[in-house]
Design a protein around this motif. Sequence first.
Motif, PDB file in Angstrom:
ATOM      1  N   LYS A   1       1.111  -1.297   0.112  1.00 12.59           N
ATOM      2  CA  LYS A   1       0.026   0.035   0.013  1.00 12.59           C
ATOM      3  C   LYS A   1       0.854   1.305  -0.016  1.00 12.59           C
ATOM      4  N   PHE A   2       2.006   1.165   0.864  1.00 12.95           N
ATOM      5  CA  PHE A   2       2.650   2.530   0.713  1.00 12.95           C
ATOM      6  C   PHE A   2       3.420   2.461  -0.589  1.00 12.95           C
ATOM      7  N   TYR A   3       4.263   1.488  -0.986  1.00 12.07           N
ATOM      8  CA  TYR A   3       4.976   1.434  -2.104  1.00 12.07           C
ATOM      9  C   TYR A   3       3.925   1.896  -3.318  1.00 12.07           C
ATOM     10  N   LEU A   4       2.814   1.374  -3.604  1.00  8.93           N
ATOM     11  CA  LEU A   4       2.048   1.958  -4.893  1.00  8.93           C
ATOM     12  C   LEU A   4       1.141   3.118  -4.379  1.00  8.93           C
ATOM     13  N   SER A   5       1.505   3.847  -3.685  1.00  9.35           N
ATOM     14  CA  SER A   5       0.450   5.246  -3.299  1.00  9.35           C
ATOM     15  C   SER A   5       1.021   6.231  -4.048  1.00  9.35           C
ATOM     16  N   SER A   6      -0.047   6.839  -4.387  1.00  5.77           N
ATOM     17  CA  SER A   6       0.061   8.312  -4.899  1.00  5.77           C
ATOM     18  C   SER A   6       1.396   9.173  -4.262  1.00  5.77           C
ATOM     19  N   ALA A   7       1.395   9.244  -2.792  1.00  2.69           N
ATOM     20  CA  ALA A   7       2.176   9.866  -2.026  1.00  2.69           C
ATOM     21  C   ALA A   7       3.607   9.378  -2.456  1.00  2.69           C
ATOM     22  N   HIS A   8       3.972   8.139  -2.416  1.00  2.74           N
ATOM     23  CA  HIS A   8       5.184   7.606  -2.926  1.00  2.74           C
ATOM     24  C   HIS A   8       5.533   8.041  -4.257  1.00  2.74           C
ATOM     25  N   ARG A   9       4.757   7.873  -5.140  1.00  2.00           N
ATOM     26  CA  ARG A   9       4.648   8.335  -6.608  1.00  2.00           C
ATOM     27  C   ARG A   9       5.047   9.767  -6.464  1.00  2.00           C
ATOM     28  N   ASN A  10       4.620  10.797  -5.996  1.00  2.00           N
ATOM     29  CA  ASN A  10       4.680  12.280  -6.287  1.00  2.00           C
ATOM     30  C   ASN A  10       5.712  12.561  -5.391  1.00  2.00           C
ATOM     31  N   ASP A  11       6.484  11.758  -4.622  1.00  2.00           N
ATOM     32  CA  ASP A  11       7.785  12.451  -3.968  1.00  2.00           C
ATOM     33  C   ASP A  11       8.907  11.478  -4.150  1.00  2.00           C
TER      34      ASP A  11
ATOM     35  N   GLU B   1      -4.877  10.091 -14.832  1.00  2.00           N
ATOM     36  CA  GLU B   1      -5.855   8.881 -14.476  1.00  2.00           C
ATOM     37  C   GLU B   1      -5.090   7.563 -14.799  1.00  2.00           C
ATOM     38  N   LEU B   2      -4.257   7.760 -15.736  1.00  2.00           N
ATOM     39  CA  LEU B   2      -3.570   6.529 -16.183  1.00  2.00           C
ATOM     40  C   LEU B   2      -2.616   6.254 -15.120  1.00  2.00           C
ATOM     41  N   SER B   3      -1.882   7.210 -14.557  1.00  2.00           N
ATOM     42  CA  SER B   3      -0.722   6.971 -13.726  1.00  2.00           C
ATOM     43  C   SER B   3      -1.614   6.239 -12.336  1.00  2.00           C
ATOM     44  N   ASP B   4      -2.661   6.929 -11.944  1.00  2.00           N
ATOM     45  CA  ASP B   4      -3.562   6.463 -10.892  1.00  2.00           C
ATOM     46  C   ASP B   4      -3.917   5.069 -11.309  1.00  2.00           C
TER      47      ASP B   4
END
Length: 190
Positions: A88-98, A167-170
């Motif tokens: 959940k952490f690794y594939l989160s938008s927060a991890h992606r965005n930073d 949307e594709l990224s999410d």
Amino acid sequence: MRYSEDHKAKTHQRIIEEAARLFRRDGVGATGLQPLMKTLGLTHGGFYAHFKSKDELVETALRHSVDTLRVSAGENASGPKPLAGFIKFYLSSAHRNDPGAGCPLPTMSSELGQRGQPSPITDEMVRNRLEMIAAELANDDADEQSVLMFCAMVGALSLSRSVSDPELSDRLLKTTRKLLLDQVDTAQTA
């Protein structure tokens, strides 16, 4: 001007932390020593009082990134399902965005491979992740599943950062996260 005894050590640590952030965010090749040092308010020449070469800094920064990720991913946390939490952490938008604060593998692993400079720290990180995943799955094909799962995580994170469509990224993160969590549930209830 006379500096305190720990000034050099503090400066050394600041260089490592900033390099780790920039290498994860921008890549090794795109991070020059002069801009790195300027960001810290230091001179380019001062770099060599701390490191022999950029390659030495890359290895040191990679080690720092690995250690930092362990803490931020909650790897030391106990709980009934640490693998699910890690996914959940690794594939989160927060991890992606930073990316500057995240896993170094999506940015640095392909670059180090292309440069012909694979790192034993990368080997260690990958092996540790595979062992952590396999230990939680604890079934007959856990070793193979761990490879598939970790490769899917790194690939999904990397792709989610590289597409322009939000949307594709999410969708890349959400779908991979869901399928991996389903796989974990299935393996842990079997």
